[in-house]
Design a protein around this motif. Structure first.
Motif, short mmCIF file in Angstrom:
data_model
loop_
_atom_site.label_atom_id
_atom_site.label_comp_id
_atom_site.label_asym_id
_atom_site.label_seq_id
_atom_site.Cartn_x
_atom_site.Cartn_y
_atom_site.Cartn_z
N ILE A 1 -38.26 -123.42 4.88
CA ILE A 1 -37.12 -122.74 5.51
C ILE A 1 -36.19 -122.18 4.45
N SER A 2 -35.85 -123.00 3.42
CA SER A 2 -34.93 -122.46 2.41
C SER A 2 -35.57 -121.30 1.67
N ALA A 3 -36.88 -121.39 1.42
CA ALA A 3 -37.55 -120.29 0.72
C ALA A 3 -37.55 -119.03 1.58
N THR A 4 -37.83 -119.19 2.88
CA THR A 4 -37.83 -118.03 3.78
C THR A 4 -36.44 -117.40 3.86
N LEU A 5 -35.41 -118.25 3.94
CA LEU A 5 -34.04 -117.72 4.00
C LEU A 5 -33.70 -116.98 2.71
N LEU A 6 -34.14 -117.52 1.55
CA LEU A 6 -33.88 -116.85 0.27
C LEU A 6 -34.51 -115.47 0.27
N ILE A 7 -35.76 -115.38 0.74
CA ILE A 7 -36.42 -114.08 0.77
C ILE A 7 -35.67 -113.13 1.70
N LEU A 8 -35.29 -113.65 2.87
CA LEU A 8 -34.62 -112.81 3.86
C LEU A 8 -33.31 -112.26 3.30
N VAL B 1 -38.30 -120.15 -8.48
CA VAL B 1 -37.61 -121.16 -9.28
C VAL B 1 -36.32 -121.59 -8.60
N VAL B 2 -35.56 -120.60 -8.09
CA VAL B 2 -34.31 -120.94 -7.40
C VAL B 2 -34.61 -121.84 -6.20
N ALA B 3 -35.67 -121.50 -5.44
CA ALA B 3 -35.99 -122.27 -4.24
C ALA B 3 -36.29 -123.72 -4.59
N ILE B 4 -37.10 -123.93 -5.65
CA ILE B 4 -37.46 -125.31 -6.01
C ILE B 4 -36.28 -126.02 -6.65
N ALA B 5 -35.58 -125.30 -7.56
CA ALA B 5 -34.46 -125.92 -8.27
C ALA B 5 -33.37 -126.36 -7.30
N MET B 6 -33.18 -125.57 -6.24
CA MET B 6 -32.13 -125.89 -5.28
C MET B 6 -32.33 -127.29 -4.67
N ILE B 7 -33.53 -127.53 -4.17
CA ILE B 7 -33.81 -128.81 -3.52
C ILE B 7 -33.74 -129.94 -4.54
N VAL C 1 -43.71 -128.37 -3.61
CA VAL C 1 -44.06 -127.19 -4.40
C VAL C 1 -45.24 -126.45 -3.77
N VAL C 2 -46.16 -127.21 -3.16
CA VAL C 2 -47.29 -126.58 -2.48
C VAL C 2 -46.79 -125.56 -1.47
N VAL C 3 -45.85 -126.00 -0.62
CA VAL C 3 -45.34 -125.12 0.43
C VAL C 3 -44.59 -123.94 -0.18
N THR C 4 -43.75 -124.21 -1.19
CA THR C 4 -42.97 -123.13 -1.80
C THR C 4 -43.89 -122.07 -2.41
N GLU C 5 -44.96 -122.53 -3.09
CA GLU C 5 -45.88 -121.57 -3.70
C GLU C 5 -46.55 -120.70 -2.65
N VAL C 6 -46.86 -121.30 -1.49
CA VAL C 6 -47.48 -120.52 -0.43
C VAL C 6 -46.51 -119.47 0.09
N VAL C 7 -45.24 -119.87 0.30
CA VAL C 7 -44.27 -118.92 0.83
C VAL C 7 -44.12 -117.72 -0.10
N PHE C 8 -44.07 -117.97 -1.42
CA PHE C 8 -43.87 -116.87 -2.36
C PHE C 8 -45.18 -116.28 -2.85
#
Lengths: 297, 318
Positions: free
Chosen positions: B146-153, B185-191, B254-261
């Motif tokens: 969700i945070s990764a998707t919101l970042l992209i949006l 990086v921002v998405a992972i670093a944030m959490i 990280v698995v999920v984040t890598e898939v999103v990006f």
């Protein structure tokens, strides 16, 4: 006289105790917010099939990707389905599966942990090594493997989630048991010749119950997070069942011109997870258990 | 002390050994083997036989385990099913890419987490704490996707500042990769930052309540001198272990984040190999990810042991 009071304290019904805990939880703002979000979601999960304005699987190409309107409050998705209907229905599967999954995790994790803490020695060593090994395999890899080989039916998901989120509870229950095991009442129970089973049931469980319950409440929110990640990756709930993780992953590709289809399930899932988290925190504080220094394992 | 270090390392190896057995038995016990899952409907007769011979599935399981484990120790994980290339060649660039992502997130995350954690602890229950704590609780409870998707949006689609998804080949050079990795990086670093900041906060609060800090206050040590000399050194030590556990715990996220990006790292390989039903690669990934987890924890344990004089003497006395 004093003894009489203590006796009355003990005799308080389970319901009265629960009510007391809930009132303590609601007396903090964060606990009140968490509880109300959680209660809202649970009520919604029960009544949503009756209040949903549209059919959640009715596909209509003429209504594709419509912006929010009076008829379709949250707009429509890429297949012309009503996003509002799908959003209010989207938490039911996740809530049910993770709730029963947490119960299973609590049961096996708690009992195994207590047993290991009580018997100690070789059995304890071996079990803890195996638990450590399971902890070091990323949950997502194991879950994906199980789901891809056994399918995504509820009968697979509930025990699999229950198993993988229970291994952390083993440690908590074991540590909590170690704290009570040296106390005098255990020693005297042993001296009276009680069996291990009787000691676990009558002496240990009442004393470690709170710690394990708090851990279970926390696991519930993590399990929900894990389950929706699985759905998001396409390994959880199968379409056309409405599910937040699945909805986000479907709507993500088109979010540059239809952001409503992705925002609605995001709000639904985030609010539920935050609600459970705040409730679990308030629950821990109401029972006087400090979780602030615990690592998220 | 040395005995203790050796014991910890040995325990780590035992854990890895059990992990290897679990992954091997797991893929063995679950219905279907590497060949039937890979060939699916064509899994009969000549083709199945050929696949069995190619993977050596016709020899007994324990013999296969021994030879697999012996090769795995030397870094040879056999051949992947779909690409038919050696798994270590598939893994190499993926590990490098994931390492870039993880280390960037850690280097950005740790200083920010320290500063935020200390601020929230020193101004506990005041405005800075309430504001920062609310944000960190949000950041750590919301799922990664969700945070990764919101970042992209927000950043990529609405503001159009950065590319939303990574479109580079797997074996891209480091400089080409750089502009693409900012959002992941921002998405992972944030959490990660949010988790660590919470840990630092509670650790500092605990030390502030301790007797020697009370003593320092009563002695009239200036506030900031007390914070830097008495509180922080003692508060940050226990945080090391927790930080390590948090990093290890995020391996799954990280698995999920890598898939999103769409980032070409180890995480996406997990999904790809499971979707392709490539069991040999999945086994190799399980061992590698478990080794990362075990070594991070080991490193943290040794670090705390070396930095904490009290622990040292305690262990010797035992």
């Amino acid at each position: 006289m004093k003894l009489d009071n203590i006796y009355k304290e003990e005799k308080k019904s389970a319901f009265a105790k629960l009510l007391e805990i809930i009132i303590t939880m609601a007396s903090r703002p964060s606990g009140l917010i968490g509880l109300s979000i959680l209660v809202f979601h649970i009520i919604l999960a029960f009544i949503s099939p009756y209040i949903a304005p549209h059919d959640f699987k009715a596909i209509d190409p003429t209504l594709m990707l419509q912006a929010p309107s009076a008829e379709y409050w949250f707009g429509t998705d890429d297949l012309g389905r009503d996003v509002f209907t799908r959003t209010i229905l989207g938490g039911r599967t996740a809530l049910t599966i993770t709730f029963f999954g947490s119960l299973i995790a609590l049961l096996w994790g708690g009992l195994l942990g207590i047993f290991c803490g009580l018997v100690g020695g070789k059995i304890d060593d071996v079990v803890m090594r195996i638990v450590d090994a399971f902890l070091s395999i990323p949950w997502i890899l194991a879950m994906l493997l199980i789901v891809s080989l056994l399918g995504t039916s509820t009968e697979v998901l509930i025990p699999a989630l229950g198993f993988f989120y229970g291994k952390g509870i083993v440690r908590v229950a074991r540590a909590a048991t170690h704290d009570v095991i040296a106390k005098d009442f255990i020693v005297s129970a042993r001296a009276r010749g009680h069996s291990n089973f009787s000691i676990i049931w009558n002496e240990i469980i009442p004393n470690v119950r709170d710690a394990i319950l708090v851990e279970g409440a926390m696991r519930w929110s993590w399990m929900l997070l894990g389950f929706s990640s699985l759905s998001f990756l396409g390994f959880g709930v199968s379409p056309p069942t409405p599910d937040w993780g699945l909805m986000i992953s479907n709507a993500r590709g088109l979010m540059s011109f239809a952001y409503w289809a992705v925002i609605a399930p995001i709000v639904g899932l985030s609010s539920l997870i935050i609600g459970i988290n705040l409730t679990a925190d308030a629950f821990a504080k109401a029972l006087g258990i400090d979780r602030s220094t615990k690592a998220p394992v | 002390m040395i005995f203790l270090i050796i014991k910890r390392i040995l325990l780590g190896f035992i854990t890895l050994f059990i992990v290897s057995i679990i992954t091997f038995v797991g893929t063995e016990v679950l219905p279907g083997d590497a060949c039937t899952t890979y060939l699916e409907r064509q899994a009969f007769g000549e083709q199945l036989e050929a696949c069995y011979r190619r993977l050596g599935l016709n020899i007994p399981a324990y013999e296969r385990y021994v030879s697999w484990a012996l090769n795995a120790i030397q870094g040879d994980f056999g051949y992947s099913l779909s690409g038919e290339m050696p798994i270590k060649d598939v893994l190499g660039p993926r590990i490098k890419n994931s390492l870039v992502l993880a280390s960037a997130a850690i280097f950005i995350g740790i200083p920010i987490a320290l500063i935020l954690g200390i601020i929230t602890a020193l101004w506990r229950d005041k405005l800075p704490d309430v504001a920062i704590s609310t944000v960190t609780i949000f950041a750590m409870t919301i799922p990664e996707f969700i945070s990764a998707t919101l970042l992209i949006l927000i950043i990529a689609i609405w503001l159009e500042w950065l590319p939303g998804i990574v479109i580079v080949p797997t074996d891209v050079s480091f400089l080409e990769l750089l502009p693409n990795i900012i959002l992941p990086v921002v998405a992972i670093a944030m959490i990660m930052t949010a988790h660590m900041a919470r840990m630092v906060r509670s650790s500092v609060i605990q030390v502030m309540a301790s007797e020697y800090v009370q003593m320092a206050i009563l002695k009239g040590v200036p506030y900031w001198k007390m914070v830097f000399k008495h509180v922080l050194p003692n508060a940050l030590l226990p945080a090391i272990n927790v930080v390590a556990l948090t990093i290890a715990w995020l391996l799954g996220g990280v698995v999920v984040t890598e898939v999103v990006f769409n980032y070409p790292g180890l995480g996406r390989l997990v999904i790809e190999s499971i979707s392709n039903r490539d069991l040999p690669t999945v086994q190799a990934l399980a061992i590698i990810l478990a080794s990362i987890y075990v070594s991070i924890n080991l490193l943290a344990d040794l670090l705390t042991l070396m930095l904490n004089p009290r622990l040292k003497t305690l262990q010797i006395r035992k």
